[in-house]
Design an enzyme around this catalytic site. Structure first.
Site, PDB file in Angstrom:
ATOM      1  N   ASN A 172       0.866  -1.179   0.000  1.00  0.00           N
ATOM      2  CA  ASN A 172       0.000   0.000   0.000  1.00  0.00           C
ATOM      3  C   ASN A 172       0.905   1.231   0.000  1.00  0.00           C
ATOM      4  O   ASN A 172       1.495   1.562   1.019  1.00  0.00           O
ATOM      5  CB  ASN A 172      -0.892  -0.042   1.253  1.00  0.00           C
ATOM      6  CG  ASN A 172      -1.723   1.216   1.418  1.00  0.00           C
ATOM      7  OD1 ASN A 172      -1.801   2.042   0.512  1.00  0.00           O
ATOM      8  ND2 ASN A 172      -2.340   1.365   2.581  1.00  0.00           N
ATOM      9  N   LYS A 214       0.126   4.315  -0.380  1.00  0.00           N
ATOM     10  CA  LYS A 214      -0.503   5.527   0.179  1.00  0.00           C
ATOM     11  C   LYS A 214      -0.228   6.733  -0.732  1.00  0.00           C
ATOM     12  O   LYS A 214      -0.294   6.585  -1.949  1.00  0.00           O
ATOM     13  CB  LYS A 214      -0.038   5.729   1.623  1.00  0.00           C
ATOM     14  CG  LYS A 214      -0.229   4.451   2.461  1.00  0.00           C
ATOM     15  CD  LYS A 214       0.008   4.621   3.928  1.00  0.00           C
ATOM     16  CE  LYS A 214      -0.207   3.296   4.634  1.00  0.00           C
ATOM     17  NZ  LYS A 214      -0.102   3.370   6.083  1.00  0.00           N
ATOM     18  N   HIS A 221      -9.583   1.370   4.823  1.00  0.00           N
ATOM     19  CA  HIS A 221      -8.295   1.479   5.515  1.00  0.00           C
ATOM     20  C   HIS A 221      -8.468   2.441   6.691  1.00  0.00           C
ATOM     21  O   HIS A 221      -9.235   3.404   6.609  1.00  0.00           O
ATOM     22  CB  HIS A 221      -7.222   1.996   4.542  1.00  0.00           C
ATOM     23  CG  HIS A 221      -5.855   1.958   5.130  1.00  0.00           C
ATOM     24  ND1 HIS A 221      -5.415   2.922   6.007  1.00  0.00           N
ATOM     25  CD2 HIS A 221      -4.844   1.065   5.001  1.00  0.00           C
ATOM     26  CE1 HIS A 221      -4.179   2.615   6.390  1.00  0.00           C
ATOM     27  NE2 HIS A 221      -3.816   1.490   5.799  1.00  0.00           N
ATOM     28  N   GLU A 236      -6.834   4.813   7.728  1.00  0.00           N
ATOM     29  CA  GLU A 236      -6.606   6.233   7.414  1.00  0.00           C
ATOM     30  C   GLU A 236      -7.835   6.835   6.725  1.00  0.00           C
ATOM     31  O   GLU A 236      -8.126   8.018   6.897  1.00  0.00           O
ATOM     32  CB  GLU A 236      -5.329   6.376   6.568  1.00  0.00           C
ATOM     33  CG  GLU A 236      -4.093   6.135   7.434  1.00  0.00           C
ATOM     34  CD  GLU A 236      -2.896   5.552   6.708  1.00  0.00           C
ATOM     35  OE1 GLU A 236      -2.850   5.578   5.470  1.00  0.00           O
ATOM     36  OE2 GLU A 236      -1.992   5.057   7.408  1.00  0.00           O
ATOM     37  N   GLU A 264      -5.611  -4.918  10.600  1.00  0.00           N
ATOM     38  CA  GLU A 264      -4.550  -3.930  10.815  1.00  0.00           C
ATOM     39  C   GLU A 264      -4.828  -3.164  12.112  1.00  0.00           C
ATOM     40  O   GLU A 264      -5.590  -2.174  12.096  1.00  0.00           O
ATOM     41  CB  GLU A 264      -4.508  -2.936   9.661  1.00  0.00           C
ATOM     42  CG  GLU A 264      -4.240  -3.566   8.315  1.00  0.00           C
ATOM     43  CD  GLU A 264      -3.660  -2.534   7.353  1.00  0.00           C
ATOM     44  OE1 GLU A 264      -2.491  -2.674   6.999  1.00  0.00           O
ATOM     45  OE2 GLU A 264      -4.363  -1.584   7.006  1.00  0.00           O
ATOM     46  N   GLY A 273       2.312   2.126  10.813  1.00  0.00           N
ATOM     47  CA  GLY A 273       3.283   3.208  10.675  1.00  0.00           C
ATOM     48  C   GLY A 273       3.989   3.586  11.967  1.00  0.00           C
ATOM     49  O   GLY A 273       4.645   4.619  12.038  1.00  0.00           O
ATOM     50  N   SER A 294       3.175  -2.273  10.418  1.00  0.00           N
ATOM     51  CA  SER A 294       4.627  -2.336  10.645  1.00  0.00           C
ATOM     52  C   SER A 294       5.226  -3.709  10.345  1.00  0.00           C
ATOM     53  O   SER A 294       6.178  -4.127  11.009  1.00  0.00           O
ATOM     54  CB  SER A 294       4.968  -1.882  12.067  1.00  0.00           C
ATOM     55  OG  SER A 294       4.581  -0.534  12.262  1.00  0.00           O
TER      56      SER A 294
HETATM   57  P1  PGA Z   1       2.702   0.138   7.706  1.00  0.00           P
HETATM   58  O1  PGA Z   1       1.264   0.399   7.034  1.00  0.00           O
HETATM   59  O2  PGA Z   1       3.229  -1.143   7.132  1.00  0.00           O
HETATM   60  O3  PGA Z   1       3.514   1.335   7.319  1.00  0.00           O
HETATM   61  O4  PGA Z   1       2.478   0.038   9.165  1.00  0.00           O
HETATM   62  C1  PGA Z   1       0.367  -0.653   6.829  1.00  0.00           C
HETATM   63  C2  PGA Z   1      -0.898  -0.108   6.213  1.00  0.00           C
HETATM   64  O5  PGA Z   1      -1.282   1.016   6.513  1.00  0.00           O
HETATM   65  O6  PGA Z   1      -1.544  -0.782   5.393  1.00  0.00           O
END
Ligand code: PGA
Length: 254
Positions: free
Chosen positions: A11, A13, A101, A103, A172, A178, A217
């Protein structure tokens, strides 16, 4: 027991800024796939829509293009400024689309009703819907994480009938996205197993066959331990998907 494949999704983003950088990253991944250094895995990448047509030229049966989101209000076209429709993503060659997601839930206040609409459009366009679920840190600390995740899944599945070929669940935990703080393999496995039990209430075939991915992560160091758990069928990778070597190492870890 059903043997599920390992699916690794990147992903991207809102990264990177330059189209050339997105193209280079996709090209490196495509090169690794063509040399068959990554076998028995399905790799997918979700670039920002601005780069999607360039990235699509590097995609193949081994490296699928994905969307990060789609319009809830139309499957095809219409007056929805700023939105990208599921049909437009499918036309670009996308095979799957992320829905809900954290976000999107956080910054765009996306509700379960809205996500259900998106899932209907994604599946009607012949693509897989990747429903993202997960609890916040305070919900984890209050030990309500199972209930939160169950509610997020139930609210969608009770409104739309899907097959295992149409839906993927990505667990997640928000506190792991992140942050560099990953769920332990045991913590993740526990929730994945609970998701499978929940899915069985809707349909036993869905429960057995649905890919349940972990995200938050995941990196080259922790991927192998996470992916070795029996109900973790792959990963949704953010930060570590922006470096080809890291992403490929994760793909090889499974
Ligand atoms: P990350 O993000 O691997 O940077 O933690 C995962 C995601 O948001 O799908």
């Amino acid at each position: 027991m059903t043997q599920r494949n390992i699916w690794i999704m990147g992903n991207w983003k809102t990264n990177p800024v330059m189209t050339q950088d997105a193209s280079n990253l996709a090209q490196q991944l495509a090169g690794a796939v063509s040399k068959q250094t990554v076998q028995h895995k399905q790799m997918m990448i979700a670039p920002g829509v601005i780069h999607a047509s360039t990235v699509a030229t590097h995609c193949s049966e081994q490296l699928w293009l994905m969307g990060q989101d789609c319009c809830a209000y139309t499957q095809t076209q219409g007056a929805y400024t700023g939105d990208i429709s599921a049909a437009q993503l499918a036309e670009l060659g996308a095979k799957a689309v992320l829905v809900g997601h954290s976000e999107r839930r956080q910054y765009h206040q996306e509700s379960s009703e809205l996500l259900t609409q998106k899932i209907k459009h994604v599946t009607a366009s012949g693509m897989l819907a990747v429903l993202c679920v997960g609890e916040s840190l305070s919900e984890r600390e209050a030990k309500t994480h199972f209930d939160v995740v169950a509610q997020q899944i139930t609210s969608v599945l009770q409104s739309v009938t899907l097959t295992a070929a149409q839906i993927v669940i990505a667990y997640e935990p928000v506190w792991a996205i992140g942050t560099g703080r990953t769920a332990s393999p045991e913590q993740a496995q526990e929730v994945h197993a609970a998701i499978r039990v929940l899915l069985a209430k809707f349909d036993t075939e869905i429960a057995e066959k649905t890919q349940i991915l972990y995200g938050g992560s995941m990196n080259p160091k922790n991927a192998s331990a996470l992916l070795s758990m029996s109900d973790i069928d792959g990963g949704l990778i953010g930060g570590a998907s922006l470096k080809a070597d890291d992403f490929l190492t994760i793909c090889q870890a499974a």
